[in-house]
Design an enzyme around this catalytic site. Sequence first.
Site, PDB file in Angstrom:
ATOM      1  N   THR A  72       0.861  -1.196   0.000  1.00 27.47           N
ATOM      2  CA  THR A  72       0.000   0.000   0.000  1.00 27.47           C
ATOM      3  C   THR A  72       0.895   1.243   0.000  1.00 27.47           C
ATOM      4  OG1 THR A  72      -1.796  -1.154   1.119  1.00 27.47           O
ATOM      5  CG2 THR A  72      -1.770   1.250   1.329  1.00 27.47           C
ATOM      6  N   CYS A 326      -9.467  -6.064   2.632  1.00 26.88           N
ATOM      7  CA  CYS A 326      -9.420  -4.653   2.985  1.00 26.88           C
ATOM      8  C   CYS A 326     -10.793  -4.007   2.823  1.00 26.88           C
ATOM      9  CB  CYS A 326      -8.427  -3.909   2.084  1.00 26.88           C
ATOM     10  SG  CYS A 326      -7.069  -4.902   1.520  1.00 26.88           S
TER      11      CYS A 326
END
Length: 401
Positions: A72, A326
Site C-alpha cells: 500500500t 481490505c
Amino acid sequence: MKVYLDNNATTMVDPEVKKEMDPYFTEIYGNPNSLHDFGTACHPALRKAMDRMYEAIGARDEDDIVVTSCATESNNWMLKGIYYDLIQNGDKDHIVTTEVEHPSVIATCRWLEEQGVRVTYLPVNSDGIVQAHTVRDFITDKTALVSIMWANNETGAIFPIEEIAEICKEKSVLFHTDGVQAVGKIPVDVTHAGVDFMSFSAHKFHGPKGVGGLYIKDGHPLTSLLHGGEHMGGRRSGTLNVPGIVGMGKAMELATYYLKFEEQNVRRLRDKLEDAILEIPDIYSVGPREQRTPNTVLVSVRGVEGEAMLWDLNRAGIAASTGSACASEDLEANPIMSAIGADSELAHTAVRLSLSRFTTEEEIDYTIEQFKKAVERLRSISSSYAYMPENMKTTEGAHNG
Ligand code: 7TS
C-alpha cells in the site's frame, strides 16, 4: 479441520523464514545506522537479504529496491511521487490504470483526481484481463504514468505485462506494475519484462507482515514520501525493519525455489477444487485457468450471497473471501465481478479461494465436501434461487468463463 484458503489476503510465515528472522529481535537488535558493533552486526544479513531480493526478481546492480512497510505504501509512493515530479512540477496531467487495481491504487488515483489529475481506468474483458492494445489507445503526450497490476488479487488473472511495458517504452511513458500477487506465484523478472517500477509485499509470499518494497529501474528519481534521514539511500527514511528485511529476503528466495511446485502441485490442487465446484449447477468461475495464477479461483454461486457462503464455510473451519479483505466489511457487490460485466446478482455471489504451497490434498477434499454442503443448504433457503426462472439456471452444470 481448519483450512486456510485466503492466501491472497495474507500467508503463513514459512517457519524457515521465521527462523532466519528470530536472532534479529533479541540478539542482533542494533540500529544498522549506528557505528558501534551492535549496529554493524546486522549489516551482513541486510546485504544478504537485499541480494536475495535482487536475484529473485531479476533486478540489476544499477536498479534500486527500496524497502517499504507494505505494498500500500509502495503504491501510494509511486503514484504521489509521479504526481509531484511530473504533474505538479512538470507538464503532464494524466495517469492510466485499470478498473480492477487494488484499492491502494484506485483510492490514491481518486485522491489524485481531486488534485486535478486526469485518470483513465481501463476496462477488462469478461476474463478479467486488460488487453494491451487498450493501453496504447489511451496514452497521450500528457500521460505521466501507466500503473497496471501484474496479476489480479481477486481472480488471479495475469495481465500482459511485457506487451504493456513495450507499448510504454515505445510511447516514452513510465510503467509501474503492482506485482503483489505475481511474486512467488509466477516467474517475475523485472528486467526481462521491461517494467520501470514494481511494488511487492512480503506477507503475500510467506514472509512477515509490515514489510514490502518498490523496485526502481536504473535508480530513477522519485520524490520521497518519508523524509528524515539517509536510510535506503535517502529514498525512504525510518530506521530499517531489520527482521522484516531479513524475512522478506529469505521468503523471496524460497518463493523462487518453490515456483515449480506452485506451478505443478498448487495448480493441481486448485484445479481439483475448481473442477469439483464446477460440477455443481449454476456455478461460474472467472477467467481461463492458463491465464491465472496457479493458486486462485473466483467462483460465483448463483442464488447464494457471497457472505452467506463465507459464513457457512467459516463454521466448517474453512477461510475464504468474497473479495479483498481490505474492503470486505462493506457489503457492496464485488467490484471485480462488476468490472468483468457480471450481472448484479452474480456480482454479489463471488467467493475467492486462494491456496498456498502449504495447502494439502486432505484440506482440498474436505473443502470440496463442505462447499457442496454449503451451496445445497443455502440454496434450499434462498428465495432468489427458488424463484429464478429455469432459463436462467444452467442444466448441464457448470461453465467456465
Ligand atoms: N496490491 C495488491 C494486488 C494486493 O492484493 C494487495 C493486498 C495490496 C496491493 C496491498 O498489500 P499490503 O502489503 O499493503 O497489504 N490484497 C489483499 C487482498 O486481496 N485481500 O486482502 C488484502
